[in-house]
Design a protein around this motif. Structure first.
Motif, PDB file in Angstrom:
ATOM      1  N   ASP A 214       0.775  -1.279   0.032  1.00 23.29           N
ATOM      2  CA  ASP A 214      -0.101   0.016   0.013  1.00 23.29           C
ATOM      3  C   ASP A 214       0.733   1.258   0.072  1.00 23.29           C
ATOM      4  OD1 ASP A 214       0.973   0.501   2.634  1.00 23.29           O
ATOM      5  OD2 ASP A 214      -0.861  -0.365   3.508  1.00 23.29           O
ATOM      6  N   THR A 215       2.006   1.283  -0.438  1.00 21.99           N
ATOM      7  CA  THR A 215       2.921   2.385  -0.497  1.00 21.99           C
ATOM      8  C   THR A 215       4.112   2.096  -1.551  1.00 21.99           C
ATOM      9  OG1 THR A 215       4.255   3.945   0.895  1.00 21.99           O
ATOM     10  CG2 THR A 215       4.587   1.502   1.278  1.00 21.99           C
ATOM     11  N   ASP A 216       4.731   3.346  -1.628  1.00 18.99           N
ATOM     12  CA  ASP A 216       5.934   3.028  -2.718  1.00 18.99           C
ATOM     13  C   ASP A 216       7.054   3.736  -1.897  1.00 18.99           C
ATOM     14  OD1 ASP A 216       5.387   5.838  -2.635  1.00 18.99           O
ATOM     15  OD2 ASP A 216       5.431   6.052  -4.899  1.00 18.99           O
ATOM     16  N   ARG A 217       6.926   3.968  -0.543  1.00 16.06           N
ATOM     17  CA  ARG A 217       7.930   4.552   0.158  1.00 16.06           C
ATOM     18  C   ARG A 217       8.691   3.703   0.912  1.00 16.06           C
ATOM     19  NH1 ARG A 217       8.555   8.052   4.700  1.00 16.06           N
ATOM     20  NH2 ARG A 217       6.480   7.369   5.514  1.00 16.06           N
ATOM     21  N   LEU A 218      10.184   3.845   1.106  1.00 17.20           N
ATOM     22  CA  LEU A 218      10.792   2.842   1.729  1.00 17.20           C
ATOM     23  C   LEU A 218      11.465   3.700   2.963  1.00 17.20           C
ATOM     24  CD1 LEU A 218      13.241   1.415  -0.860  1.00 17.20           C
ATOM     25  CD2 LEU A 218      11.363   0.169   0.341  1.00 17.20           C
ATOM     26  N   VAL A 219      11.737   2.707   4.223  1.00 16.76           N
ATOM     27  CA  VAL A 219      12.579   3.332   5.404  1.00 16.76           C
ATOM     28  C   VAL A 219      13.658   2.397   5.644  1.00 16.76           C
ATOM     29  CG1 VAL A 219      10.760   4.564   6.190  1.00 16.76           C
ATOM     30  CG2 VAL A 219      11.014   2.229   6.835  1.00 16.76           C
ATOM     31  N   THR A 220      14.714   2.946   5.938  1.00 13.62           N
ATOM     32  CA  THR A 220      15.807   2.079   6.325  1.00 13.62           C
ATOM     33  C   THR A 220      15.840   1.446   7.781  1.00 13.62           C
ATOM     34  OG1 THR A 220      17.197   3.047   4.992  1.00 13.62           O
ATOM     35  CG2 THR A 220      18.232   1.764   6.233  1.00 13.62           C
ATOM     36  N   ASP A 221      16.027   0.214   8.196  1.00 14.74           N
ATOM     37  CA  ASP A 221      15.740  -0.090   9.585  1.00 14.74           C
ATOM     38  C   ASP A 221      17.333   0.183  10.230  1.00 14.74           C
ATOM     39  OD1 ASP A 221      14.744  -1.774  11.324  1.00 14.74           O
ATOM     40  OD2 ASP A 221      15.170  -3.917  10.285  1.00 14.74           O
ATOM     41  N   ALA A 222      17.166  -0.021  11.454  1.00 15.92           N
ATOM     42  CA  ALA A 222      18.292   0.419  12.276  1.00 15.92           C
ATOM     43  C   ALA A 222      19.393  -0.220  12.026  1.00 15.92           C
ATOM     44  CB  ALA A 222      17.969   0.123  13.955  1.00 15.92           C
ATOM     45  N   ASP A 223      19.672  -1.539  11.352  1.00 10.38           N
ATOM     46  CA  ASP A 223      20.694  -2.233  11.037  1.00 10.38           C
ATOM     47  C   ASP A 223      21.443  -1.261   9.744  1.00 10.38           C
ATOM     48  OD1 ASP A 223      19.300  -2.789   8.689  1.00 10.38           O
ATOM     49  OD2 ASP A 223      19.193  -4.835   9.310  1.00 10.38           O
ATOM     50  N   GLY A 224      21.037  -0.173   9.267  1.00  7.94           N
ATOM     51  CA  GLY A 224      21.458   0.505   8.137  1.00  7.94           C
ATOM     52  C   GLY A 224      21.466  -0.175   6.891  1.00  7.94           C
ATOM     53  N   TRP A 225      20.895  -1.464   6.887  1.00 10.63           N
ATOM     54  CA  TRP A 225      20.786  -2.064   5.218  1.00 10.63           C
ATOM     55  C   TRP A 225      19.234  -2.330   5.214  1.00 10.63           C
ATOM     56  CZ3 TRP A 225      24.051  -3.244   1.597  1.00 10.63           C
ATOM     57  CH2 TRP A 225      25.556  -2.968   1.902  1.00 10.63           C
ATOM     58  N   THR A 226      18.372  -3.048   6.032  1.00  7.29           N
ATOM     59  CA  THR A 226      17.335  -3.473   5.536  1.00  7.29           C
ATOM     60  C   THR A 226      16.321  -2.480   5.191  1.00  7.29           C
ATOM     61  OG1 THR A 226      17.575  -5.470   7.207  1.00  7.29           O
ATOM     62  CG2 THR A 226      15.287  -5.086   6.307  1.00  7.29           C
ATOM     63  N   LEU A 227      15.586  -2.528   4.124  1.00  6.24           N
ATOM     64  CA  LEU A 227      14.753  -1.546   3.564  1.00  6.24           C
ATOM     65  C   LEU A 227      13.129  -2.194   3.793  1.00  6.24           C
ATOM     66  CD1 LEU A 227      16.411  -0.399   0.300  1.00  6.24           C
ATOM     67  CD2 LEU A 227      16.500   0.615   2.543  1.00  6.24           C
ATOM     68  N   ARG A 228      12.439  -1.369   4.487  1.00 10.65           N
ATOM     69  CA  ARG A 228      11.145  -1.867   4.711  1.00 10.65           C
ATOM     70  C   ARG A 228      10.049  -0.854   3.963  1.00 10.65           C
ATOM     71  NH1 ARG A 228      11.224  -5.697   8.993  1.00 10.65           N
ATOM     72  NH2 ARG A 228      12.981  -5.715   9.879  1.00 10.65           N
ATOM     73  N   SER A 229       8.698  -1.490   4.253  1.00 12.84           N
ATOM     74  CA  SER A 229       7.681  -0.468   3.662  1.00 12.84           C
ATOM     75  C   SER A 229       7.558   0.626   4.481  1.00 12.84           C
ATOM     76  CB  SER A 229       6.653  -1.388   3.151  1.00 12.84           C
ATOM     77  OG  SER A 229       6.066  -1.977   4.710  1.00 12.84           O
ATOM     78  N   ALA A 230       7.294   1.723   4.453  1.00 13.22           N
ATOM     79  CA  ALA A 230       7.105   2.777   5.136  1.00 13.22           C
ATOM     80  C   ALA A 230       5.643   2.663   6.283  1.00 13.22           C
ATOM     81  CB  ALA A 230       6.937   4.201   4.397  1.00 13.22           C
ATOM     82  N   THR A 231       4.796   1.944   5.599  1.00 16.99           N
ATOM     83  CA  THR A 231       3.435   1.703   6.494  1.00 16.99           C
ATOM     84  C   THR A 231       3.693   0.575   7.346  1.00 16.99           C
ATOM     85  OG1 THR A 231       2.688   0.690   4.393  1.00 16.99           O
ATOM     86  CG2 THR A 231       2.456   3.045   4.732  1.00 16.99           C
ATOM     87  N   GLY A 232       4.689  -0.432   7.054  1.00 16.84           N
ATOM     88  CA  GLY A 232       4.716  -1.691   7.624  1.00 16.84           C
ATOM     89  C   GLY A 232       3.976  -2.800   6.972  1.00 16.84           C
ATOM     90  N   CYS A 233       3.246  -2.303   5.625  1.00 18.38           N
ATOM     91  CA  CYS A 233       2.686  -3.327   4.905  1.00 18.38           C
ATOM     92  C   CYS A 233       3.723  -4.464   4.313  1.00 18.38           C
ATOM     93  CB  CYS A 233       1.873  -2.547   3.728  1.00 18.38           C
ATOM     94  SG  CYS A 233       2.934  -1.925   2.480  1.00 18.38           S
ATOM     95  N   ARG A 234       2.977  -5.379   3.949  1.00 19.71           N
ATOM     96  CA  ARG A 234       3.751  -6.758   3.075  1.00 19.71           C
ATOM     97  C   ARG A 234       4.451  -6.285   1.946  1.00 19.71           C
ATOM     98  NH1 ARG A 234       2.303 -12.560   5.586  1.00 19.71           N
ATOM     99  NH2 ARG A 234       2.827 -12.122   7.616  1.00 19.71           N
ATOM    100  N   THR A 235       5.486  -7.144   1.667  1.00 26.84           N
ATOM    101  CA  THR A 235       6.331  -6.770   0.445  1.00 26.84           C
ATOM    102  C   THR A 235       6.452  -8.045  -0.286  1.00 26.84           C
ATOM    103  OG1 THR A 235       8.179  -7.127   1.446  1.00 26.84           O
ATOM    104  CG2 THR A 235       7.214  -4.903   1.485  1.00 26.84           C
ATOM    105  N   ALA A 236       6.922  -8.142  -1.616  1.00 28.96           N
ATOM    106  CA  ALA A 236       7.491  -9.321  -2.355  1.00 28.96           C
ATOM    107  C   ALA A 236       8.381  -8.770  -3.460  1.00 28.96           C
ATOM    108  CB  ALA A 236       6.240  -9.984  -2.831  1.00 28.96           C
ATOM    109  N   HIS A 237       9.339  -9.786  -3.645  1.00 25.95           N
ATOM    110  CA  HIS A 237      10.357  -9.519  -4.584  1.00 25.95           C
ATOM    111  C   HIS A 237      10.771 -10.632  -5.544  1.00 25.95           C
ATOM    112  CE1 HIS A 237      15.083  -8.463  -4.520  1.00 25.95           C
ATOM    113  NE2 HIS A 237      14.642  -8.302  -5.795  1.00 25.95           N
TER     114      HIS A 237
END
Length: 260
Positions: A214-237
């Protein structure tokens, strides 16, 4: 840099592609409810070494990361979609897991990713996300061949993702591979046909459609690497490495070298 492989290098590219695909499938089969992401990382390590290959991730330290990645495989769970750094987490029934792996062997790199649901649960949203990325990947591959342009592939991928109702992030996408993991040309997951670099035989491309529910915006995790959905929604690749040939495009990252 855009690297064009000689015809004599194609058998080596096929070999590396099989290694990546076989490792991903072996790890997928082993992964069950209760599997820890650090176990997956260790399995990948063992399998890469057994195949006589080298990891592209352990010492990888690009500008967008936080120091060397330090692991052998990317493990992205649920709202994580890219560069998921393995950590102490035991998978539960219904988790959506993406495994992303790149290795080098005989001087050639291959890169691939798969997404799947862990356990017996079958969340409809997760299955729809996976299906959209897999269909978009097939569309991108079908558009590839000598004389096609990068925009043709991007348009084919983006058309599938957009038709499925997903917005598309253009910060990260597909890319060239060869003797190193990340090369030009960049392959956005949406674009205009007839634009961009013209494909030539000998070019290797890693195509990788990915979406967030439900978003096109990413946020970076505290580990400095992992990219997550900004809304906490599920993702696939989903991702394959392909080789442009005189006749079209050959998928390299297929287990055992069989066709899909």
């Amino acid at each position: 840099m855009i690297e064009i492989l000689s015809p004599t290098a194609l058998p080596r590219a096929r070999e590396t592609g099989r290694v990546v695909a076989d490792i991903l499938q072996a790890v997928r089969v082993r992964t069950t409810v209760g599997t820890n992401l650090l176990e997956i990382d260790r399995w990948a390590w063992d399998l890469i070494l057994a195949a006589g290959a080298e990891s592209c991730y352990v010492d990888y330290a690009p500008s967008f990361g936080s120091g060397p990645f330090g692991h052998w495989i990317c493990t992205s769970v649920n709202d994580a979609v890219l560069h998921g750094r393995p950590h102490n987490y035991a998978l539960v029934d219904g988790d959506l897991l993406t495994l992303d792996l790149a290795v080098a062997k005989a001087g050639v790199v291959a890169d691939s990713a798969i997404s799947f649901v862990v356990g017996d649960a079958r969340p409809a949203e997760s299955l729809a996300l996976i299906d959209a990325t897999e269909r978009a990947l097939r569309a991108g591959i079908a558009a590839a061949g000598p004389g096609a342009r990068i925009g043709d592939l991007s348009h084919a991928i983006g058309s599938v993702l957009s038709s499925a109702g997903y917005s598309i992030n253009t910060e990260f996408g597909g890319h060239g591979v060869g003797s190193t993991m990340h090369q030009d040309p960049h392959v956005s997951n949406t674009g205009r046909p007839g634009r961009g670099y013209r494909l030539r035989p000998g070019l290797l491309l890693a195509l990788e459609p990915w979406v967030m529910a439900d978003t096109d915006r990413l946020v970076t995790d505290a580990d400095g690497w992992t990219l997550r959905s900004a809304t906490g929604c599920r993702t696939a690749h989903s991702e394959h490495t392909i080789a442009i040939t005189d006749d079209g495009a050959e998928i390299l990252t297929v287990p055992g070298g069989s066709a899909v």
